[in-house]
Design an enzyme around this catalytic site. Sequence first.
Site, PDB file in Angstrom:
ATOM      1  N   GLU A 162      19.812  25.882 -46.719  1.00  0.00           N
ATOM      2  CA  GLU A 162      19.344  26.165 -48.083  1.00  0.00           C
ATOM      3  C   GLU A 162      20.452  26.034 -49.123  1.00  0.00           C
ATOM      4  O   GLU A 162      20.186  25.648 -50.263  1.00  0.00           O
ATOM      5  CB  GLU A 162      18.739  27.572 -48.164  1.00  0.00           C
ATOM      6  N   PHE A 203       9.799  42.241 -42.299  1.00  0.00           N
ATOM      7  CA  PHE A 203      10.515  41.114 -41.699  1.00  0.00           C
ATOM      8  C   PHE A 203      10.838  40.065 -42.765  1.00  0.00           C
ATOM      9  O   PHE A 203       9.967  39.633 -43.510  1.00  0.00           O
ATOM     10  CB  PHE A 203       9.661  40.486 -40.593  1.00  0.00           C
ATOM     11  N   GLN A 204      12.100  39.685 -42.837  1.00  0.00           N
ATOM     12  CA  GLN A 204      12.609  38.697 -43.793  1.00  0.00           C
ATOM     13  C   GLN A 204      12.314  39.077 -45.246  1.00  0.00           C
ATOM     14  O   GLN A 204      12.052  38.217 -46.085  1.00  0.00           O
ATOM     15  CB  GLN A 204      12.058  37.295 -43.476  1.00  0.00           C
ATOM     16  N   LYS A 264       3.730  36.211 -51.082  1.00  0.00           N
ATOM     17  CA  LYS A 264       2.923  35.241 -50.331  1.00  0.00           C
ATOM     18  C   LYS A 264       1.443  35.351 -50.667  1.00  0.00           C
ATOM     19  O   LYS A 264       0.740  34.326 -50.743  1.00  0.00           O
ATOM     20  CB  LYS A 264       3.149  35.426 -48.832  1.00  0.00           C
ATOM     21  N   MET A 315      45.169  22.785 -51.207  1.00  0.00           N
ATOM     22  CA  MET A 315      45.532  23.512 -52.422  1.00  0.00           C
ATOM     23  C   MET A 315      46.147  24.865 -52.090  1.00  0.00           C
ATOM     24  O   MET A 315      47.122  25.290 -52.724  1.00  0.00           O
ATOM     25  CB  MET A 315      44.306  23.684 -53.334  1.00  0.00           C
TER      26      MET A 315
END
Length: 560
Positions: A52, A114-115, A164, A467
Site C-alpha cells: 500500500e 478485526f482489522q 463497509k 548520505m
Amino acid sequence: MMQLTGAEIVVECLKEQGVDTVFGYPGGTILNVYDALYMHREEITHILTSHEQGAAHAADGYARATGKVGVCLATSGPGATNLVTGIATAYMDSIPVVAITCNVNLPLLGKDSFQEVDIAGVTMPITKHSYIVKDISKLADTIRRAFSIAREKRPGPVLVDITKDVTAGVYEYEKQAPGECESGCKYTDEDIKRAVSLIQEAKKPFIYVGGGAVISGAYKEVRALAGLMDAPVCDTLMGKGVMDGHDERYTGMIGMHGTKTSNLGVSECDLLVALGARFSDRVVGNAAMFASNAKILQIDIDAAEINKNIRTDASVVGDLKEILTLINKELPQMEHKQWNEHIKELKEKFPLNYDESGLSCPYIMEQIDKVTDGKAVIVTDVGQHQMWAAQYFKYSEPRSFLSSGGLGTMGYGLGAVIGAKMGRPERVCINIAGDGCLRMNMNELATAARYQIPIIEVVINNHVLGMVRQWQTLFYGKRYSQTVLNDGVDFCMVAKGLGCEAIRVTRKEEVAQAITRAIELKKPVLIECVIPEDDKVFPMVPAGAPISEVFDATDLEKEA
C-alpha cells in the site's frame, strides 16, 4: 437520478472528477468498491501495487507529474496504516492526493474489531482534511468535497474512510460536474504596489523559487519577472524546472547542498524575492543569519507561511501565477549590470565539479541528460543520489523532477515513477535510487513488471547508506555505525527475478549505452551503477551554520 450502491457511488464520483487511474490494494472491507471497479475497468485503470505504501507514492508521483489529483485505495487496519508514510510525504510537499479507505461495519466501530483502525484520526495531522463516512446519504458530497479540498488553495492530501455497510447500502445518485476551486487570494492593491516598490528600489535583487511556483503553473511568469528585474534566480529542490537550467540567470539550488553562487549571492543581495517557497531549514541554515543584508519579499498562497521561519519586509498572499501577472504589468524593465557581473564571476569561480576519473553519479546524471535531450521525467529516492540528480541534470520545465522534499522519504521513488509513467506515458520516466532506498521498495519492481510499465530504475550502488556515511565521515569521526550494506544482495538478479530486465554498469563508457538500451526495450529495466563508497555530495553547509559557510572538497583539501 439513479439508485446505486455506495461502492458504485464511489466509482461514479471518481469518474465525475476525471479520474482515469487509481493505485491500490484490495482487502475485506473495501471489496465492494473493488467489485464496482471491476464493472468499470474500461474507464478507470487500477494498478495493483505490491504494498500500500507503493500505492500512496504512485498516486503522489502521478499528481506531481500531471498536476491532477492522484488517487489511492486501501482496506482497513494495516492496509490503511500502510498508506500513512505516503500521505505524510504528499502533505509535506503540498501534493493533491485523495486516499480512499474502507473500515469495518458501523456497529463494529470502536470495538477493536478485526482489522479496525481509526485511520481518519491517525491521519488528521498529515492531511488537509480526513473524513469518515457513516451515512450513505453523505457519501457523494464527501468525495466531491475531498477532491475540491485536495486541489484548492495550497493543495494536499485528503483521506476518506468509508464503513463497509455504507459501500453495501443503496442510495440515490445524481451526476454533478466538479465545481471551481477557490484561489485562496487575499492580497490587496496595496500589497502589489508595495512589492513593485521594493523591487524597483533594489540594487542587488535575487529571486528564490520554491515548489509553489510549480503547483501554480507560474513558470512563464517567473521567467518574465526574472527578465524584468534583471535578477539572478536560485531554486529549492521542489522548484526545479521553473527556471530553465540552461538560463544564464539561473544560479542553481540554494541551501545545504546548494551551489556556492546561490548561497553566497543570497547572502550578499539587498532584496530576496521568495516565490512559493517556505524558507525550509535545509534552505536557510542559520535562520538568524539568513540573507541578513536583504529585505525579504515573500509571495505565497498560504498566509501561515508568512513570517513563520523568516521575518519578511513585505508579503503578498495568493496564487503566484495571478500575483506575478499583476506585478509584471507594473514593473518597468530594470538593469543591474554590475550585480549580474558579480554573480557571473561567482559562477565562473565556483562551478559545480566532481572527480571525473571514474564512474560517478554526477557523470551518470549528465549522460541521462544528454541521451534524453533533457526531456526525461526524473524521479528520485532520498540521499546523495537525490542531490546529485538535482545538481547535474538541467531541468528545463516544471513537473520534470519529482522528489520527496519535506519528509525525505526513502522508498518514495519506485512507486512514484510508476505513477509518473502512468500519468505521462509519452515521457521517458527514470527513478534515481540508492541501494539503501531500493531495499525499502524493490517489491514495486514486480508491479512495473506485472503491467509492463516501461520505467527505468537507475540504482546508484555504493554499498553504503551514502548520505548518512558522509555525515559520519565529516562529523562523527568516521564511525560507520550501521551504514555499510556490502552484503550478498545482487540487484540485477533481484530485478530479473521480479520480471524486469537488468543491466550492470561499472565503467563510464557503459553508461550512455545502458540508458539508450533501457529506453529502446520499452519495458521495466533496472540499471545498477556501481560507484565508490566514499563519493560525497558537495557543496555542503553544516547543519545550523549560515549558508554563507558553504564548503566543498577543495576547501577540505586546503584545511588538510
